[in-house]
Design an enzyme around this catalytic site. Structure first.
Site, PDB file in Angstrom:
ATOM      1  N   ASP A 123       0.894  -1.151   0.000  1.00 54.68           N
ATOM      2  CA  ASP A 123       0.000   0.000   0.000  1.00 54.68           C
ATOM      3  C   ASP A 123       0.934   1.202   0.000  1.00 54.68           C
ATOM      4  O   ASP A 123       1.577   1.494   1.015  1.00 54.68           O
ATOM      5  CB  ASP A 123      -0.877   0.006   1.262  1.00 54.68           C
ATOM      6  CG  ASP A 123      -1.889   1.129   1.224  1.00 54.68           C
ATOM      7  OD1 ASP A 123      -1.469   2.288   1.013  1.00 54.68           O
ATOM      8  OD2 ASP A 123      -3.093   0.878   1.387  1.00 54.68           O
ATOM      9  N   HIS A 124       1.049   1.873  -1.125  1.00 49.07           N
ATOM     10  CA  HIS A 124       2.142   2.844  -1.230  1.00 49.07           C
ATOM     11  C   HIS A 124       1.998   4.015  -0.250  1.00 49.07           C
ATOM     12  O   HIS A 124       2.962   4.694   0.048  1.00 49.07           O
ATOM     13  CB  HIS A 124       2.358   3.291  -2.678  1.00 49.07           C
ATOM     14  CG  HIS A 124       1.426   4.361  -3.158  1.00 49.07           C
ATOM     15  ND1 HIS A 124       0.179   4.087  -3.644  1.00 49.07           N
ATOM     16  CD2 HIS A 124       1.559   5.698  -3.222  1.00 49.07           C
ATOM     17  CE1 HIS A 124      -0.411   5.229  -3.983  1.00 49.07           C
ATOM     18  NE2 HIS A 124       0.398   6.218  -3.755  1.00 49.07           N
ATOM     19  N   HIS A 131      -5.705   2.987   1.108  1.00 53.98           N
ATOM     20  CA  HIS A 131      -4.865   4.080   1.594  1.00 53.98           C
ATOM     21  C   HIS A 131      -5.487   4.833   2.789  1.00 53.98           C
ATOM     22  O   HIS A 131      -4.830   5.090   3.789  1.00 53.98           O
ATOM     23  CB  HIS A 131      -4.594   5.091   0.479  1.00 53.98           C
ATOM     24  CG  HIS A 131      -4.063   4.474  -0.782  1.00 53.98           C
ATOM     25  ND1 HIS A 131      -3.187   3.422  -0.770  1.00 53.98           N
ATOM     26  CD2 HIS A 131      -4.271   4.760  -2.089  1.00 53.98           C
ATOM     27  CE1 HIS A 131      -2.878   3.098  -2.023  1.00 53.98           C
ATOM     28  NE2 HIS A 131      -3.530   3.893  -2.839  1.00 53.98           N
TER      29      HIS A 131
HETATM   30  C1  BG6 Z   1      -3.482   4.992  -6.416  1.00 47.44           C
HETATM   31  C2  BG6 Z   1      -4.832   5.129  -7.047  1.00 47.44           C
HETATM   32  O1  BG6 Z   1      -3.447   3.900  -5.541  1.00 47.44           O
HETATM   33  O2  BG6 Z   1      -3.176   6.184  -5.699  1.00 47.44           O
HETATM   34  C3  BG6 Z   1      -4.885   6.341  -7.967  1.00 47.44           C
HETATM   35  O3  BG6 Z   1      -5.127   3.958  -7.793  1.00 47.44           O
HETATM   36  C4  BG6 Z   1      -4.442   7.580  -7.237  1.00 47.44           C
HETATM   37  O4  BG6 Z   1      -6.182   6.523  -8.509  1.00 47.44           O
HETATM   38  C5  BG6 Z   1      -3.125   7.342  -6.515  1.00 47.44           C
HETATM   39  O5  BG6 Z   1      -4.301   8.615  -8.184  1.00 47.44           O
HETATM   40  C6  BG6 Z   1      -2.790   8.512  -5.616  1.00 47.44           C
HETATM   41  O6  BG6 Z   1      -1.513   8.349  -5.069  1.00 47.44           O
HETATM   42  P1  BG6 Z   1      -0.678   9.600  -4.569  1.00 47.44           P
HETATM   43  O7  BG6 Z   1       0.531   8.994  -3.949  1.00 47.44           O
HETATM   44  O8  BG6 Z   1      -0.386  10.428  -5.779  1.00 47.44           O
HETATM   45  O9  BG6 Z   1      -1.555  10.324  -3.601  1.00 47.44           O
END
Ligand code: BG6
Length: 510
Positions: free
Chosen positions: A184-185, A247
């Protein structure tokens, strides 16, 4: 710095966008920082027919994602990095005998002395996860008697509670839970991890972190972009599955959780699961109606440019009922949080890109000064996840002069002020952790299921509930007109600006 053991990284779906866009740049940063193992190679595997050289060109030498960085280094240095990459064509399907793949991995292992340690990174559609795990096991590539084996899987992890359970069970037939790393980044973001430190390393916050002092918690995740080229995927997913289930509930769990016994991965993950299990699941239709809002962006003009509405986007059904805006109010059923509302929203095509957590503290129990008040003068702790990462405390000060007029003041901290520290990108941090066997920042099976447990009834209600509504909002504004109805009796969403100290009401729309 922990030493990273020699290993091979096998990327399934290596010809896809994620490899070039996220994984290889993350590996490059680790290479620059001297954090890759001494003996290390990457084997890309997918269905495209490509040579090792073509793969190296695509993801390193000619990659648009590395272009500027590469220029800063000598050819030899870059070549040494590119030479760590190899490619294996799996033929027409992932559902095939992996004998050849196994042979390739063995050869690379012997030639580059990487030992038997392997990470399998599944950057493929989730429908293939179980098949790949099974094929690896069939080929004897999951056994740990000759070095460890780990598997990293990308989101979405399941489409519902049921499918997430099936997927967990499916993978666990072939890999043990401790071998599976669900990425989960958001957990790789420094500022998300800092939620733990803010809470548990500061005695000025810890005693206040409960229902006695916190009035409500607000989390905003806004993106200014629309669905871009991912309409096909997004239309089957929507904001709740795409952002909230994973997230945002991860962020929620870090705010809600009890103090862990230690910073050991299982101690932290156990508390996060408990936190997610204590979210009050909404089942009653009226409750779901009152506490959830979904909406879609409609066409608009931003900065003089026409912007398409969601239903006009490529890959999106003309009659789609998929939400691009989701706002949820909920409660947490435990001692710490009883009766403290949480308001969480996520959306595309908002006025700016921002993620922040706002802890709204209660008005002092006895008000001495008439001018304080929850809406604007009371204490707030704003934790900015992105951009302009930092922390802001809002507190009341006396306006100089006669009487006791209270004004709001800011106390702010910015990550950028820690200039000498290299802040790792999310994927960089997470990959390094997996390489070192640290699963703290990866989601465990029961954690993912607990999150689905909460989200499932909302999705079902939105799919087929009585009286369920889909609102519209013009691309570039802060959601539908009625979005403040959710914050009943308290006020409004705090609509944050691009910088930490921007006051609510910020808008870039022209
Ligand atoms: C991803 C989603 O997991 O996270 C995308 O699939 C979204 O739709 C993205 O744009 C947002 O990530 P960050 O790190 O740019 O907030």
């Amino acid at each position: 710095m922990n030493k990273t053991e020699n290993q091979i990284l096998v990327i399934f779906g290596a010809s896809g966008d994620l490899t070039a866009r996220k994984l290889v740049p993350a590996l490059f940063n680790l290479y620059l920082a001297g954090q890759l193992p001494e003996n290390f190679v990457v084997l890309g595997a997918s269905r495209s027919d490509m040579t090792d050289n073509a793969f190296r060109n695509k993801v390193v030498l000619e990659s648009t994602y590395l272009k500027t960085k590469i220029k800063e280094h000598s050819d030899d240095y870059i070549k040494a990095f590119a030479n760590k990459f190899f490619y294996e064509d799996l033929g027409g399907s992932y559902d095939t005998d992996y004998g050849r793949l196994r042979k390739r991995v063995e050869d690379l292992k012997n030639k580059y002395q990487t030992s038997g340690n392997i990470i399998y990174y599944l950057s493929t559609p989730p429908t293939l996860y179980e098949t790949i795990a099974q094929r690896l096991a069939d080929a004897g590539m999951s056994t740990q008697n000759n070095g460890w084996k780990r598997m990293i899987v990308e989101k979405p992890f399941g489409y519902s509670l049921e499918t997430a359970k099936q997927l967990n069970q499916g993978l666990q037939q072939f890999f043990e839970e401790h071998q599976i790393y669900r990425i989960d980044h958001y957990l790789g973001k420094e500022t998300v991890q800092n939620l733990l430190v803010t809470r548990f390393a500061n005695s000025i916050f810890e005693p206040l972190w409960n229902r006695n002092y916190i009035h409500h918690v607000e989390i905003t995740n806004a993106e200014s972009v629309g669905v871009e080229k991912r309409g096909g995927y997004y239309d089957k997913s929507g904001a709740l599955r795409d952002m909230f289930q994973n997230h945002l509930l991860q962020i929620v769990s870090l705010i809600v959780m009890e103090p862990p016994i230690s910073d050991a991965p299982e101690d932290i993950r156990n508390e996060k699961v408990k936190a997610l299990k204590s979210l009050r699941v909404m089942k009653d239709e009226q409750e779901l109606f009152d506490n959830t809002i979904r909406a879609q962006y409609t066409s608009s003009v931003i900065d003089g440019e026409p912007v398409k509405g969601y239903r006009e986007e490529e890959g999106v059904d003309k009659n789609s009922t998929t939400e691009t805006y989701a706002a949820i109010k909920f409660f947490v059923d435990n001692w710490r949080w009883k009766d403290t509302p949480f308001y969480v929203r996520t959306a595309k095509r908002m006025p700016t890109k921002v993620t922040e957590v706002v802890i709204h503290f209660k008005t002092p129990h006895h008000q001495v000064f008439q001018e304080s008040g929850l809406d604007n003068k009371d204490n707030k702790l704003v934790i900015r996840i992105q951009p302009d990462e930092g922390i802001l405390i809002k507190f009341g000060v006396k306006v100089p002069g006669q009487g006791f007029k209270v004004e709001r003041a800011n106390l702010d901290f910015y990550y950028s002020s820690l200039a000498e520290t290299h802040v790792m990108e999310a994927y960089e941090r997470l990959l390094l952790d997996a390489m070192q066997g640290d699963a703290t920042l990866y989601a465990r099976a029961d954690e993912v299921e607990a999150a689905w447990e909460f989200v499932d009834p909302i999705l079902k209600y939105w799919e087929s509930g009585k009286d369920v509504r889909m609102y519209g909002y013009a691309a570039g504004v802060w959601g539908p007109e009625n979005s403040n109805e959710l914050i009943d009796g308290i006020g409004e969403w705090r609509n944050p600006g691009a910088s930490l100290t921007d006051d609510p009401g910020f808008c870039v729309i022209c």
